[in-house]
Design a protein around this motif. Structure first.
Motif, short mmCIF file in Angstrom:
data_model
loop_
_atom_site.label_atom_id
_atom_site.label_comp_id
_atom_site.label_asym_id
_atom_site.label_seq_id
_atom_site.Cartn_x
_atom_site.Cartn_y
_atom_site.Cartn_z
N VAL A 110 -8.15 -1.29 -8.19
CA VAL A 110 -8.09 0.14 -7.84
C VAL A 110 -9.41 0.79 -8.22
N ARG A 111 -9.93 1.60 -7.33
CA ARG A 111 -11.14 2.37 -7.61
C ARG A 111 -10.83 3.85 -7.57
N LYS A 112 -11.78 4.66 -7.95
CA LYS A 112 -11.56 6.10 -8.03
C LYS A 112 -12.00 6.83 -6.76
N HIS A 170 0.84 -1.20 0.00
CA HIS A 170 0.00 0.00 0.00
C HIS A 170 0.87 1.25 0.00
N SER A 171 0.38 2.31 -0.64
CA SER A 171 1.13 3.57 -0.72
C SER A 171 0.54 4.65 0.19
N ALA A 192 -6.43 4.15 1.92
CA ALA A 192 -6.65 5.49 1.38
C ALA A 192 -6.01 5.66 0.02
N ASP A 193 -5.21 4.70 -0.43
CA ASP A 193 -4.66 4.76 -1.80
C ASP A 193 -5.64 4.22 -2.82
N MET A 204 -2.28 5.90 -6.89
CA MET A 204 -1.62 5.70 -5.60
C MET A 204 -0.91 6.97 -5.16
N VAL A 205 -1.68 7.89 -4.61
CA VAL A 205 -1.10 9.12 -4.08
C VAL A 205 -1.17 9.05 -2.56
N ALA A 206 -0.17 9.61 -1.91
CA ALA A 206 -0.14 9.57 -0.46
C ALA A 206 -1.29 10.37 0.11
#
Length: 805
Positions: A612-614, A564-565, A587-588, A791-793
């Motif tokens: 991955v979802r939006k 996870h990121s 939360a990523d 995958m943004v922090a």
């Protein structure tokens, strides 16, 4: 002719659409549906109190009922019978005061008036902009006076039956208390360097339709003019011409009928010469004055001459082991170094001669004070202890936990809080193994450190009437963030906001492991179920790591996963198709599906699917057949994933509202229903397979941080940032369906292997789960990938949800 005729038809259609009968039918149908949803679940008990001071506590001398706020609910408590009734605030704002109109804080606050016998709202008075600081009924019942927050600066006098402000004026100081005179001709406000007398011209207020200016005269304070006046109460009976105030520095003052500060005394014991450092609250009757002070002290004085009468018994000391207090004499055995919670509210019932006290560790005591000549004869009629700050998580003790050994009685559940405690509750009085003298419901408190300051509510701390606005809360608190009980009921795992993992033995309640598992707060813990054949504990944190520990080998490290990121919000184990799976989300916006494999050097989880979802994914639960995982998302949707292939099979709305974010999801033990909490503070129960909403609830004033179904399917427990625990009783219809489904899920014989038990017990309804449309499934497949651009922090869960620990 044609035009005229068409115009007539159009007008007839318009008139028909405007018909009140049609509107009424439509409205009544929607209203009936909403009422049906809210009636499926009933609030049975509230374990908590949010009374910040004396303005939020009241008693009814006719019935003996004690009224206090708990989130958005007014609790009406019968102390003798330990029975509760509840009045729901129709808005989702916190109730900050009560006697019994109730004032609110928040956007567009209102003063609401309820009929206590009918438990119905009879008036809503809305004029203040920022919040209502204090409110009071006139003794003749005609008027209500309300004072706004410091930013509002308004004093309003309402003819509440007509819903009009009859008199108003501005106030220049911070006001914390208000009291009406015995004859309703004037009222007095008190606050920071402020005692002011406001006079009502009954002739003008009755005849003039417009709001008239309110006439005010300041009290003559003399050398006490720089004091903070914590509370005020007008005299009663023979002392009706007097007005009594207390200062935060510990003085009891009396004003005469000319507004002159006539005399004052120090709130001290004249025999012991112990001076009280601070005074917080006041209750005045014809014969007695009770002053609530710091360190659990309540002192009684005579209103005639301010002579000291006695000091009442103090409550339990902070950090006390309540499970060992089984005799009344233990309450009065104080240690020299003991510290006590501060008294923040007192109210006296002259009919029953009961004094009710609220302390700033969120405990409530009702003292029987029939004979004040000997304070040792003051008896405790009722007491309750609650969490002092945000409750982060709860766990229901597993049914049959311990394999026949009764570690905890049936119906037990545990909660953890920012007040650095883990608490064991049982609301069924018949199942208790031992009883303590302090609480009917609270059985045990586990203190995770020796800092008793964490046990106090900083919002009601006695600093000039409370914590200054904008002042940060105590950041030194450890704060227990999450809990999990092992399936055999033997161990309790907890994680705090500093990343420390603790394991407690539920037999002895002793801590057997304390390790710094993560660099930041632990957001999720999960034990593997017996059907996996493994004894694992997974810990997930805001530091983006998952640790897998072997619970059977003293919690030694098996594996660390760092895929996870951003913050990991949920992790779950499942035995599926003969394999052991682990699913995690965060939360990523990713969901990782992993499968356990036996390697040469031990067990290892390897990634099999990555979706991955939006939208941010906040919580997840696995239904009993271990085929599907339900994920609560930021867009208020519940997404159902097939655990075997990682495909999304269904998606439906998890909230009835149009605002907010899904914070928590919880599937009942049978797998028929899923309960959700939304950041708009509402709770809903949906049919897991169809997505139909079957029940809705509200009552918490902050977001709901945890929810669990009871093992017997009769109750739903919810906890919140408002420090309260709500026990909801489910309708018999829901309970019967869940129990029937549980019976169907039980394996036909105890010798059946745990690996295939979930598959053989699948109900016909389970296999009907399908995606909403082929197009949706294709779109979701396009989003499925092993490396994600999303995958943004992200920040901590608190930052995402708006809760501060």
């Amino acid at each position: 002719m044609t035009a005229e005729g068409s115009g007539t038809i159009r007008s007839r259609i318009k008139n028909l659409l405007r018909s009140p009968s049609i509107k009424l039918r439509r409205r009544s149908g929607a209203t009936r549906h909403k009422e049906d949803l809210s009636e499926k679940v009933i609030l049975e008990k509230v374990l908590g109190i949010t009374a910040p001071g004396n303005r939020a506590l009241a008693c009814d001398p006719r019935t003996g009922l004690l009224a206090y706020p708990a989130g958005c609910v007014v609790v009406l408590l019968n102390p003798r019978k330990n029975k509760q009734h509840h009045i729901f605030n129709s808005s989702s704002f916190n109730i900050s005061l009560l006697p019994l109109p109730v004032g609110q804080s928040g956007h567009m606050p209102a003063v609401r008036v309820w009929d206590v016998s009918e438990r119905l709202q009879v008036a809503e008075l809305q004029e203040h902009k920022y919040g209502v600081a204090c409110v009071a009924f006139s003794p003749n019942g005609k008027y209500i006076v309300s004072v706004g927050y410091q930013h509002d600066m308004m004093v309003n006098v309402w003819n509440w039956k007509k819903n009009v402000v009859v008199a108003a004026n501005k106030v220049s100081s911070k006001v914390t208390a208000v009291s009406f005179s015995d004859d309703s001709s004037y009222f007095v406000t008190a606050g920071n360097r402020h005692v002011k007398f406001w006079y009502l011209d009954h002739g003008k207020t009755s005849k003039v339709n417009a709001t008239v200016p309110l006439l005010g005269r300041s009290g003559l304070l003399g050398e006490l003019r720089n004091n903070f006046f914590s509370d005020v109460a007008c005299g009663r009976g023979r002392q009706a011409a007097s007005t009594f105030c207390i200062t935060s520095s510990g003085l009891l003052c009396e004003f005469n009928d000319r507004r002159l500060l006539d005399k004052w005394v120090e709130l001290r014991n004249t025999r012991m010469f112990t001076i009280t450092s601070q005074a917080t609250c006041l209750s005045v009757t014809d014969e007695l004055i009770f002053c609530g002070c710091s360190d659990g002290t309540v002192r009684a004085f005579s209103p005639v001459n301010l002579h000291f009468l006695c000091t009442l018994p103090r409550p339990h000391s902070l950090g006390a082991d309540i499970s060992s207090m089984v005799e009344a004499s233990q309450l009065f055995c104080s240690r020299p170094d003991a510290r006590y919670p501060d008294t923040v509210a007192v109210t006296y019932d002259p009919a029953s001669r009961w004094l009710s006290c609220v302390y700033n560790d969120h405990s409530v005591y009702v003292w029987d004070v029939r004979d004040l000549r000997d304070p040792r004869r003051a008896g405790k009629l009722y007491s309750a202890l609650y969490h002092a700050s945000c409750v982060w998580s709860l766990e229901v003790y597993p049914e049959g936990g311990g394999g026949g050994t009764k570690r905890l009685p049936p119906g037990s559940f545990l909660t953890c809080s920012s007040d650095n405690t883990i608490r064991l509750w049982n609301t069924d009085g018949q199942n208790l193994v031992t009883r303590n003298i302090l609480s009917h419901d609270l059985q045990k408190v586990i203190y995770v450190d020796d800092n008793v300051s964490g046990l106090l509510d900083p919002e009601s701390a006695t600093v000039s009437g409370g914590v200054e606005e904008g002042q940060p809360a105590d950041q030194s608190r450890v704060g227990i963030r999450t809990l999990r009980v092992s399936p055999d009921g033997q161990h309790l795992a907890s994680g705090d906001r500093m990343g420390v993992l603790r394991i407690h033995d539920l037999d002895s309640m002793e801590e057997i492991l304390n390790v710094q598992a993560h660099d930041s707060e632990i957001l999720c813990l999960e034990f593997s179920k017996p059907d996996t054949g493994l004894q694992l504990l997974a810990t997930a944190s805001r530091d983006r790591l998952i640790h897998v520990l072997d619970a059977g080998r003293e919690y030694s490290l098996v594996q660390t996963l760092d895929e996870h990121s951003s913050s990991i919000t949920a992790v779950r184990f499942a035995a599926n198709e003969g394999k052991v799976r682990m699913i995690s989300c965060g939360a990523d916006k990713s969901v990782y599906f992993r499968t356990a494999q036996q390697m040469e050097d031990g067990l290892e989880f390897t990634r099999t699917h990555h979706v991955v979802r939006k939208t941010t994914l906040y919580d997840m639960d696995v239904e009993p057949t271990r085929k599907y995982a339900a994920v609560g998302c930021q867009d208020r949707s519940i997404r159902i994933f097939n655990i075997s292939n990682g495909k999304q099979k269904k998606m439906y709305k998890g909230s009835q509202g149009e605002d907010g974010t899904l914070i928590k999801v919880q599937i009942d033990p049978s797998g028929l229903y899923i309960a959700t909490s939304c950041s708009d503070k509402n709770i809903s129960i949906f049919d897991f397979y169809s997505g139909e909403c079957v029940a809705t609830m509200f009552g918490h004033s902050e977001i709901v941080t945890g929810l669990k179904f009871s093992s017997d399917c009769r109750h739903l427990f919810t906890v919140s940032g408002d420090s309260c625990i709500f026990v909801w009783r489910l309708s018999p219809e829901l309970t019967i369906r869940m129990r029937q489904r549980l019976a169907d899920l039980r394996p036909p014989s105890s010798t059946q292997t745990s690996q295939n038990a979930p598959q053989e017990a699948v109900s016909p309804r389970v296999v009907t789960m399908s995606s909403d449309s082929d197009k949706e499934e294709e779109e979701e497949e396009e989003e499925e990938q092993h490396s994600s651009p999303y995958m943004v922090a992200a920040g901590s869960l608190e930052e995402e949800t708006g809760i501060k620990s």
